[in-house]
Design an enzyme around this catalytic site. Structure first.
Site: not given
Length: 278
Positions: A59, A77, A82
């Site tokens: 990640e 994305d 995020t």
């Protein structure tokens, strides 16, 4: 959901608050102590820490998972921002849940005022009502132990605990528990548009092999699950790279590290990592 990380999540630019810590966690050389009890699952704090490091390598391109609380960006994305230790997303709702947990612990905190906007942008990649004021507030909130605890609690409630519970029911050890957890983080529990969820992977694995709880061979079952996960990655438009499976988890299965015994050595997206024993 936090998941759908894939190659779209690397490399992550380290936030200023975490840069020094990330530098200390060199890609090829971080070591950590861990219980060598092969029967110990991820309930063992040392094993859980290894699981956090393994996820962070994919990640965050770093083993220093605790440096990721302030991280936040839009990685393009389609799921908005995020952020945090496992990639909570503004577009999927788990970021909102983190902020709600924080608001309960610290009423009136600087992130609380963004809750209406977070509710409004769910299901989209919109930044409406968020933007730089929100990203700055998120990064600054990471200095507060209550905010870090909120991230930990949402990670455990939505991803770690259900993954480990199901793995235990299937008779899997620490490696299998981690494999389930990583699938939860990347893909979520159920299928959504553009993503194949954990439950579908497990169903496909069960059709190919029996888990230990049903008298099956653990390595054979884990390989069946990883086969299902690689197939899922191939069906998801936002993913093409299966290295977190093929050059990491599959390696551990082949080596018989069913208890996540150290040393562990693996590659993700071309970068090499290791965790050495104490």
């Amino acid at each position: 959901m936090a998941g759908w990380a894939g190659e779209a999540h690397r490399p992550r630019p380290a936030p200023a608050l975490a840069a020094a810590l990330l530098t200390a966690a060199a890609l090829t050389g971080c070591s950590g102590s861990a219980s060598q009890d092969p029967e110990a699952g991820l309930a063992d704090p040392a094993k859980k820490r290894i699981a956090m490091q393994l996820v962070s390598s994919a990640e965050n391109s770093s083993l220093d998972w605790e440096a990721q609380y302030p991280y936040i960006e839009d990685i393009g994305d389609g799921r908005g921002y995020t952020a945090g230790i496992i990639g909570f997303c503004s577009g999927t709702g788990d970021m909102r849940k983190v902020v709600e947990r924080y608001a309960k612990a610290r009423p009136g905190n600087p992130l609380e005022r963004f809750l209406p906007a977070l509710r409004a942008v769910e299901g989209s990649d919109s930044h409406a009502g968020l933007g730089e004021p929100f990203t700055q507030a998120w990064a600054e909130a990471a200095e507060d132990s209550a905010f870090r605890a909120a991230q930990d609690a949402e990670r455990d409630a939505a991803y770690f605990d259900p993954a480990v519970e199901q793995a235990e029911k299937d008779g899997l050890g620490a490696l299998g528990q981690f494999i389930y957890y990583d699938a939860y983080v990347m893909h979520g529990a159920g299928d959504t548009e553009g993503s194949v969820g954990f439950r579908t992977m497990r169903r496909e694995a069960l059709a190919a092999a029996r888990p230990p709880a049903r008298g099956g061979d653990e390595k054979a079952y884990l390989n069946a699950f990883l086969d299902a996960r690689v197939a899922a990655i191939g069906r998801e438009p936002s993913h093409t790279d299966a290295s977190r499976v093929e050059s990491a988890q599959r390696v551990f299965v082949r080596e018989g590290k069913l208890g996540l015994e150290t040393p562990l050595r693996w590659k993700v997206y071309g970068d090499s990592y290791r965790i050495d024993g104490s």
